[in-house]
Design an enzyme around this catalytic site. Structure first.
Site, mmCIF file in Angstrom:
data_model
loop_
_atom_site.group_PDB
_atom_site.id
_atom_site.type_symbol
_atom_site.label_atom_id
_atom_site.label_comp_id
_atom_site.label_asym_id
_atom_site.label_seq_id
_atom_site.Cartn_x
_atom_site.Cartn_y
_atom_site.Cartn_z
ATOM 1 N N PRO A 151 0.643 -1.411 -0.641
ATOM 2 C CA PRO A 151 0.164 -0.374 0.150
ATOM 3 C C PRO A 151 1.150 1.646 0.361
ATOM 4 O O PRO A 151 1.747 1.329 0.456
ATOM 5 C CB PRO A 151 -0.973 -0.087 1.833
ATOM 6 C CG PRO A 151 -0.638 -1.098 2.035
ATOM 7 C CD PRO A 151 0.424 -1.909 1.409
ATOM 8 N N ASN A 152 0.199 2.163 -0.995
ATOM 9 C CA ASN A 152 1.119 3.553 -0.925
ATOM 10 C C ASN A 152 1.598 3.534 -1.179
ATOM 11 O O ASN A 152 2.605 4.877 -1.948
ATOM 12 C CB ASN A 152 1.087 3.993 0.739
ATOM 13 C CG ASN A 152 -0.263 4.118 1.372
ATOM 14 O OD1 ASN A 152 -1.344 4.640 0.675
ATOM 15 N ND2 ASN A 152 -0.267 3.539 2.151
ATOM 16 N N ARG B 3 5.113 10.941 -2.621
ATOM 17 C CA ARG B 3 4.421 10.242 -1.622
ATOM 18 C C ARG B 3 5.780 10.795 -0.262
ATOM 19 O O ARG B 3 7.569 10.426 -0.852
ATOM 20 C CB ARG B 3 4.667 9.068 -1.343
ATOM 21 C CG ARG B 3 4.156 8.598 0.317
ATOM 22 C CD ARG B 3 3.827 6.875 0.109
ATOM 23 N NE ARG B 3 3.427 6.726 1.530
ATOM 24 C CZ ARG B 3 4.081 5.160 2.189
ATOM 25 N NH1 ARG B 3 4.250 4.333 1.435
ATOM 26 N NH2 ARG B 3 3.586 5.316 3.274
ATOM 27 N N TYR C 125 11.284 8.962 1.281
ATOM 28 C CA TYR C 125 10.965 7.777 0.111
ATOM 29 C C TYR C 125 11.437 8.366 -1.122
ATOM 30 O O TYR C 125 11.496 7.197 -2.199
ATOM 31 C CB TYR C 125 9.528 7.541 0.071
ATOM 32 C CG TYR C 125 8.414 7.096 1.413
ATOM 33 C CD1 TYR C 125 9.261 5.666 1.992
ATOM 34 C CD2 TYR C 125 7.700 7.083 2.380
ATOM 35 C CE1 TYR C 125 8.913 5.713 2.613
ATOM 36 C CE2 TYR C 125 7.426 6.870 2.842
ATOM 37 C CZ TYR C 125 8.011 6.151 3.566
ATOM 38 O OH TYR C 125 7.003 5.327 4.306
ATOM 39 N N ASN D 118 8.127 -4.924 -0.553
ATOM 40 C CA ASN D 118 7.911 -4.428 0.417
ATOM 41 C C ASN D 118 6.682 -4.142 0.772
ATOM 42 O O ASN D 118 5.739 -3.937 -0.274
ATOM 43 C CB ASN D 118 8.466 -3.120 -0.295
ATOM 44 C CG ASN D 118 8.395 -1.550 0.803
ATOM 45 O OD1 ASN D 118 7.273 -1.567 1.379
ATOM 46 N ND2 ASN D 118 8.467 -0.480 0.586
ATOM 47 N N ALA E 10 2.512 -0.244 5.136
ATOM 48 C CA ALA E 10 2.075 -0.752 6.349
ATOM 49 C C ALA E 10 1.287 -2.014 6.823
ATOM 50 O O ALA E 10 2.078 -2.832 8.013
ATOM 51 C CB ALA E 10 1.345 0.577 6.385
ATOM 52 N N GLU F 209 12.368 -9.654 2.836
ATOM 53 C CA GLU F 209 11.547 -7.976 3.275
ATOM 54 C C GLU F 209 12.547 -6.856 3.122
ATOM 55 O O GLU F 209 13.801 -6.932 3.275
ATOM 56 C CB GLU F 209 11.230 -8.187 3.867
ATOM 57 C CG GLU F 209 10.775 -7.251 4.715
ATOM 58 C CD GLU F 209 9.899 -7.489 6.603
ATOM 59 O OE1 GLU F 209 10.194 -9.090 7.032
ATOM 60 O OE2 GLU F 209 9.918 -6.500 7.527
ATOM 61 N N HIS G 298 12.574 -2.267 2.809
ATOM 62 C CA HIS G 298 12.247 -1.069 3.418
ATOM 63 C C HIS G 298 13.047 -0.160 2.915
ATOM 64 O O HIS G 298 13.889 -0.022 2.538
ATOM 65 C CB HIS G 298 11.977 -0.997 4.840
ATOM 66 C CG HIS G 298 11.191 -2.240 5.206
ATOM 67 N ND1 HIS G 298 9.459 -2.503 5.393
ATOM 68 C CD2 HIS G 298 11.159 -3.534 6.226
ATOM 69 C CE1 HIS G 298 8.257 -3.310 5.772
ATOM 70 N NE2 HIS G 298 9.991 -4.084 6.258
ATOM 71 N N ARG H 147 12.535 5.542 13.227
ATOM 72 C CA ARG H 147 11.025 6.177 12.548
ATOM 73 C C ARG H 147 10.246 5.941 14.119
ATOM 74 O O ARG H 147 10.492 4.847 15.524
ATOM 75 C CB ARG H 147 10.305 5.587 11.663
ATOM 76 C CG ARG H 147 11.334 6.261 10.733
ATOM 77 C CD ARG H 147 10.046 5.263 8.627
ATOM 78 N NE ARG H 147 9.108 6.831 9.265
ATOM 79 C CZ ARG H 147 8.673 6.186 7.991
ATOM 80 N NH1 ARG H 147 8.876 5.308 6.782
ATOM 81 N NH2 ARG H 147 7.535 6.511 7.600
HETATM 82 C C1 DQA Z 1 7.839 0.974 4.331
HETATM 83 C C2 DQA Z 1 7.870 1.650 6.145
HETATM 84 C C3 DQA Z 1 6.062 0.554 6.456
HETATM 85 O O1 DQA Z 1 6.517 1.524 7.518
HETATM 86 C C4 DQA Z 1 5.987 2.291 5.911
HETATM 87 O O2 DQA Z 1 3.957 2.184 6.180
HETATM 88 C C5 DQA Z 1 5.552 1.546 4.520
HETATM 89 C C6 DQA Z 1 7.317 2.038 3.637
HETATM 90 C C7 DQA Z 1 9.258 1.578 3.447
HETATM 91 O O3 DQA Z 1 9.646 0.943 2.336
HETATM 92 O O4 DQA Z 1 10.078 2.349 4.139
HETATM 93 O O5 DQA Z 1 4.879 2.285 3.486
HETATM 94 O O6 DQA Z 1 7.926 -0.232 3.998
#
Ligand code: DQA
Length: 138
Positions: free
Chosen positions: A10-11, A18, A23, A72, A75, A96, A98, A105
């Site tokens: 998501p996102n 964003r 990011y 990735n 959230a 995994e 990020h 954070r």
């Molecule tokens: C994320 C870190 C997550 O906490 C966050 O919700 C994201 C992006 C990252 O790539 O740093 O959407 O996965």
């Protein structure tokens, strides 16, 4: 030719737009072109969804044929027992990743339901986290 799928949750369709200070400025589509050019010997695929069940369906779909998955989950990393179970259910190893260093954070980002079922975890290297995830399958 090894088949590798990158899954963004998501996102992450809004990368480049964003929260740029966290990011970065690049869209994933732009970055993915660079990745494909860097690894011509890999059969690299990309999938993004904002929907938990759709991500699970994709894991099931490729998780018995592909050589590696770079995930990735955004959230959902911090909330989803269902994605953790899907990773455990498939044969393809999952890395995994990020973009941000989640440990710098908010504390709710410090726990991952997924890590335990993953081959490894890469975080905090910006978009380069994905390349490092792919490199682990070479
Ligand atoms: C994320 C870190 C997550 O906490 C966050 O919700 C994201 C992006 C990252 O790539 O740093 O959407 O996965």
């Amino acid at each position: 030719m090894k088949r590798i799928l990158i899954i963004n949750g998501p996102n992450l369709n809004l990368l480049g737009t964003r929260e740029k200070s966290i990011y970065g400025e690049l869209s994933f589509e732009q970055y993915f072109k660079e990745l494909k050019a860097k690894y011509p010997s890999l059969d690299l695929h990309y999938f993004q969804s904002n929907v938990e069940g759709v991500i699970i369906d994709k894991l099931h779909e490729v998780g018995f044929d592909f050589d590696g998955i770079v995930l990735n989950a955004g959230a959902y990393t911090h909330t989803s027992v269902a994605i953790a179970d899907a990773i455990a259910a498939i044969n393809t190893p999952v890395v995994e990743v990020h973009i941000s260093n989640v440990h710098q954070r908010e504390s709710f980002r410090h726990h991952s339901y997924l890590s335990k079922n993953c081959k490894g975890v890469i975080l905090g290297f910006g978009l380069d986290s994905y390349r490092l995830g792919i490199a682990s399958f070479l």
